[in-house]
Design an enzyme around this catalytic site. Structure first.
Site, PDB file in Angstrom:
ATOM      1  N   ASN A   1      30.955 -16.462  36.650  1.00 17.26           N
ATOM      2  CA  ASN A   1      30.727 -15.407  36.997  1.00 17.26           C
ATOM      3  C   ASN A   1      29.347 -15.128  37.678  1.00 17.26           C
ATOM      4  O   ASN A   1      29.079 -14.289  38.751  1.00 17.26           O
ATOM      5  CB  ASN A   1      31.053 -14.076  36.118  1.00 17.26           C
ATOM      6  CG  ASN A   1      30.054 -14.262  34.767  1.00 17.26           C
ATOM      7  OD1 ASN A   1      29.620 -15.251  34.544  1.00 17.26           O
ATOM      8  ND2 ASN A   1      29.743 -12.955  34.124  1.00 17.26           N
TER       9      ASN A   1
ATOM     10  N   GLU B   1      37.374  -7.288  25.435  1.00 13.73           N
ATOM     11  CA  GLU B   1      36.610  -7.448  26.501  1.00 13.73           C
ATOM     12  C   GLU B   1      37.559  -7.551  27.794  1.00 13.73           C
ATOM     13  O   GLU B   1      38.265  -8.225  27.879  1.00 13.73           O
ATOM     14  CB  GLU B   1      35.809  -8.602  26.508  1.00 13.73           C
ATOM     15  CG  GLU B   1      34.899  -8.714  27.877  1.00 13.73           C
ATOM     16  CD  GLU B   1      34.096  -9.973  27.755  1.00 13.73           C
ATOM     17  OE1 GLU B   1      34.448 -10.909  27.292  1.00 13.73           O
ATOM     18  OE2 GLU B   1      33.063 -10.004  28.540  1.00 13.73           O
TER      19      GLU B   1
ATOM     20  N   GLU C   1      26.207 -16.981  24.725  1.00 14.68           N
ATOM     21  CA  GLU C   1      26.160 -15.572  25.134  1.00 14.68           C
ATOM     22  C   GLU C   1      27.928 -15.651  25.451  1.00 14.68           C
ATOM     23  O   GLU C   1      28.400 -15.974  26.536  1.00 14.68           O
ATOM     24  CB  GLU C   1      25.592 -15.771  26.602  1.00 14.68           C
ATOM     25  CG  GLU C   1      24.191 -16.287  26.520  1.00 14.68           C
ATOM     26  CD  GLU C   1      23.397 -15.256  25.820  1.00 14.68           C
ATOM     27  OE1 GLU C   1      23.892 -13.961  25.419  1.00 14.68           O
ATOM     28  OE2 GLU C   1      22.178 -15.500  25.500  1.00 14.68           O
ATOM     29  N   LEU C   2      28.391 -14.773  24.760  1.00 12.04           N
ATOM     30  CA  LEU C   2      29.841 -14.252  24.759  1.00 12.04           C
ATOM     31  C   LEU C   2      29.774 -12.921  25.705  1.00 12.04           C
ATOM     32  O   LEU C   2      29.136 -12.352  26.166  1.00 12.04           O
ATOM     33  CB  LEU C   2      30.418 -14.540  23.337  1.00 12.04           C
ATOM     34  CG  LEU C   2      30.160 -15.763  22.679  1.00 12.04           C
ATOM     35  CD1 LEU C   2      30.894 -15.636  21.418  1.00 12.04           C
ATOM     36  CD2 LEU C   2      30.816 -16.968  23.500  1.00 12.04           C
TER      37      LEU C   2
ATOM     38  N   CYS D   1      29.348  -9.776  31.940  1.00 13.96           N
ATOM     39  CA  CYS D   1      29.504  -9.649  30.293  1.00 13.96           C
ATOM     40  C   CYS D   1      28.994  -8.344  30.029  1.00 13.96           C
ATOM     41  O   CYS D   1      29.389  -7.636  28.823  1.00 13.96           O
ATOM     42  CB  CYS D   1      28.499 -10.606  29.713  1.00 13.96           C
ATOM     43  SG  CYS D   1      28.447 -12.449  30.470  1.00 13.96           S
TER      44      CYS D   1
ATOM     45  N   GLY E   1      30.450 -17.632  28.089  1.00 15.78           N
ATOM     46  CA  GLY E   1      31.825 -17.829  28.295  1.00 15.78           C
ATOM     47  C   GLY E   1      32.506 -16.655  27.447  1.00 15.78           C
ATOM     48  O   GLY E   1      31.906 -15.805  26.752  1.00 15.78           O
ATOM     49  N   SER E   2      33.709 -16.927  27.216  1.00 18.29           N
ATOM     50  CA  SER E   2      34.676 -16.072  26.468  1.00 18.29           C
ATOM     51  C   SER E   2      34.544 -16.234  25.060  1.00 18.29           C
ATOM     52  O   SER E   2      34.049 -17.330  24.407  1.00 18.29           O
ATOM     53  CB  SER E   2      36.047 -16.154  26.611  1.00 18.29           C
ATOM     54  OG  SER E   2      36.547 -17.604  26.398  1.00 18.29           O
TER      55      SER E   2
HETATM   56  P1  ADP Z   1      35.235 -17.586  31.422  1.00 18.20           P
HETATM   57  O1  ADP Z   1      36.532 -16.821  31.320  1.00 18.20           O
HETATM   58  O2  ADP Z   1      34.162 -16.919  31.759  1.00 18.20           O
HETATM   59  O3  ADP Z   1      35.455 -18.640  32.917  1.00 18.20           O
HETATM   60  P2  ADP Z   1      35.728 -19.511  29.710  1.00 18.20           P
HETATM   61  O4  ADP Z   1      35.180 -19.265  28.001  1.00 18.20           O
HETATM   62  O5  ADP Z   1      37.181 -19.580  29.914  1.00 18.20           O
HETATM   63  O6  ADP Z   1      35.115 -18.242  30.384  1.00 18.20           O
HETATM   64  O7  ADP Z   1      35.234 -20.661  30.283  1.00 18.20           O
HETATM   65  C1  ADP Z   1      33.621 -20.885  30.398  1.00 18.20           C
HETATM   66  C2  ADP Z   1      33.442 -22.314  30.259  1.00 18.20           C
HETATM   67  O8  ADP Z   1      33.699 -23.006  29.107  1.00 18.20           O
HETATM   68  C3  ADP Z   1      33.870 -23.078  31.392  1.00 18.20           C
HETATM   69  O9  ADP Z   1      33.233 -23.852  32.012  1.00 18.20           O
HETATM   70  C4  ADP Z   1      35.420 -23.814  30.887  1.00 18.20           C
HETATM   71  O10 ADP Z   1      35.501 -24.818  31.504  1.00 18.20           O
HETATM   72  C5  ADP Z   1      34.412 -24.124  29.572  1.00 18.20           C
HETATM   73  N1  ADP Z   1      35.417 -24.226  28.290  1.00 18.20           N
HETATM   74  C6  ADP Z   1      36.764 -23.899  28.241  1.00 18.20           C
HETATM   75  N2  ADP Z   1      37.224 -24.371  27.381  1.00 18.20           N
HETATM   76  C7  ADP Z   1      36.603 -25.064  26.397  1.00 18.20           C
HETATM   77  C8  ADP Z   1      36.431 -26.025  25.341  1.00 18.20           C
HETATM   78  N3  ADP Z   1      37.634 -26.112  24.723  1.00 18.20           N
HETATM   79  N4  ADP Z   1      35.339 -26.485  25.174  1.00 18.20           N
HETATM   80  C9  ADP Z   1      34.194 -26.477  25.872  1.00 18.20           C
HETATM   81  N5  ADP Z   1      34.169 -25.759  26.808  1.00 18.20           N
HETATM   82  C10 ADP Z   1      35.216 -24.849  27.197  1.00 18.20           C
END
Ligand code: ADP
Length: 475
Positions: free
Chosen positions: A154, A378, A250-251, A284, A230-231
């Site tokens: 994002n 979210e 940072e979630l 976020c 990320g999520s």
């Molecule tokens: P968003 O929906 O904001 O993209 P995600 O949490 O899906 O959030 O992804 C954020 C980052 O985490 C991306 O770089 C993705 O490739 C990475 N990612 C996804 N799954 C995993 C995992 N199991 N372990 C480590 N990194 C991951």
């Protein structure tokens, strides 16, 4: 355009990993072909980063780190339009917002450059403790080593730089694993740092799937720290597999904003349109829950709808566009289902609710129940719920009734009430007369509850990427 991982300054054109297409979320056109790294390449990158830490970074004085960062900031200033266009194309972010992101990114590198010269410690009064006289003690801040930086789509540049620039400022090396959707800006950024004079291996870019990063980088014994944005779902997996290493997370959140009856309504409306719909709500701290005191609820809602319907929807590359696509069709379909579910459960869609491909029209939802997904989870999408409240206590209770706690906005002219409410909100940050979405890059940013662990904001990120080391002398 073909892009690859960059390890020890070398583009990894040979790889057993698959390739993945990067597409423009608005047009669907191919932006780049990405060569993915496999586990073996990730391992190679980590080994190289360890070597670069021991052989290069440990020896590099602070003034040199500061100079490299300053040159990187200048280079980004020179190339800001190229970067803004790439963010607009790969992330689907309206160009005026992409430009704002680049401007902030430059600032983050500058802050990091400045702070790399201020990693101060302290001298302790050792004689304060029994047996301490005739002893001297000092506390230093030292880098941790290889930092694994996993970033989202994002704010592909700024959220990556919130990890990379403080890590370099503090004297670490970095494995940079950007989001699969936005690797082009990451690739350009890595090259920019090399051009700025960052030695090979200090910043290794690994284009991989989350799965590969999750199975190799996250649990790796030679990587003492993972910093992730990320999520919540992925955050939980990382926390479980990282074992004993340090993590910053940072979630997400379902950010609340409270509008009291004495607020400047027009101002709150303007700020909250941007807060809910800026970058299609894929932020976020996007406003997802707006609590409005009942005396001004009707007025607020009418003006809010009107202002939302003024947003110019279109191609992110168009100068006039306020509002573009979501990152992909899956994301758009998912939120459409949530909206439909809310409608079936009795909610009213005041405006929006429609979808065309990746575009989900800015959607305001009322008559919601607090258990609905559009309230509790979210959304990370251009939807917002507006709910009336009667008393201050009720507003606080509703706001805190969430698994998340990242940032909130409170709109009121009553300064005592503002502070009272700010103190009672379970949040990492509270803004008064500003919306939850506003962030500056120099204050501690991060969440309580399931919104995260630790803080970013250059100074605070440096603290999280260094260890305190005590050195004592018996005189
Ligand atoms: P968003 O929906 O904001 O993209 P995600 O949490 O899906 O959030 O992804 C954020 C980052 O985490 C991306 O770089 C993705 O490739 C990475 N990612 C996804 N799954 C995993 C995992 N199991 N372990 C480590 N990194 C991951």
């Amino acid at each position: 355009m073909k892009i690859t991982s960059i390890i020890n300054g070398v583009e990894q054109t040979e790889s057993n990993g698959e390739t993945m297409a990067v597409r423009n979320p608005f047009t669907g056109e191919l932006v780049a072909e990405m060569q993915l790294a496999d586990e073996a390449q990730m391992e190679e990158a980590i080994e190289n980063s360890v070597k670069a830490f021991n052989n290069t970074m440990k020896m590099m004085p602070a003034h040199e780190r500061a100079d490299i960062l300053l040159r990187a900031a200048q280079l980004l200033e020179d190339k800001k339009e190229d970067f803004a266009r790439v963010v607009a194309i790969e992330a689907g972010k309206p160009i005026k917002h992409s430009r704002a992101e680049i401007q902030r990114s430059i600032q983050v590198i500058r802050f990091s450059s400045e702070l790399s010269k201020h990693m101060t410690g302290e001298v302790l009064p050792m004689d304060a403790a029994l047996r301490g006289d005739q002893r001297m003690g000092m506390v230093k801040r030292v880098p941790m080593g290889v930092i694994g930086a996993i970033t989202p789509f994002n704010f592909p540049l700024n959220l990556s730089l919130h990890k990379i620039a403080p890590a370099i400022a503090a004297g670490n090396t970095v494995i940079f694993k950007p989001a699969e959707k936005t690797p082009v800006s990451a690739y350009m950024l890595t090259k920019l740092f090399h051009e700025a004079g960052l030695p090979d291996g200090v910043l290794n870019l690994v284009l991989s799937t989350g799965k590969v990063a999750g199975s190799t980088l996250v649990p790796h014994k030679k990587v003492p720290k993972i910093t992730f944005t990320g999520s919540l779902t992925v955050g939980k997996i990382i926390r479980d597999t990282a074992g004993f290493k340090k993590v910053t997370m940072e979630l997400g959140s379902n950010s609340p904003n409270i509008v009291f009856e004495d607020a400047e309504i027009d101002d709150a409306v303007e700020r909250l349109v941007n807060a809910a719909f800026g970058y299609s709500g894929q932020v976020c701290v996007s406003a997802q829950r707006i609590y409005v005191q009942e005396e001004v609820y009707d007025e607020f809602l009418m003006k809010y709808k009107e202002a939302t319907e003024q947003l110019k929807i279109g191609d992110p590359l168009d100068e006039e566009t306020d509002f573009g696509p979501m990152i992909d069709e899956d994301a758009a379909e998912r939120i459409q289902e949530w909206v439909e579910e809310a409608r079936e459960q009795g909610a009213t869609i005041e405006t929006g609710g429609e979808r065309k491909g990746t575009i989900v029209y800015p959607t305001i939802i009322t008559n919601v129940k607090k258990e609905m997904k559009v309230v509790t989870e979210e959304a990370f999408a251009p939807i917002v719920t507006v709910m009336p409240f009667r008393t201050e206590d009720e507003a606080i209770e509703n706001t805190n009734d969430s698994i998340y706690g990242l940032q909130a906005g409170v709109f009121t002219k009553d300064i005592s009430r503002a502070y009272r409410v700010a103190d009672k909100l379970e949040m990492g940050g509270v803004w008064i007369n500003e919306a939850s979405v506003y962030r500056q890059d120099n204050y501690p940013y991060g969440g309580v509850k399931l919104s995260g662990l630790g803080r970013e904001g250059v100074k605070y990120a440096i603290e999280e990427m260094t260890e305190l080391k005590f050195i004592g002398v018996r005189l």
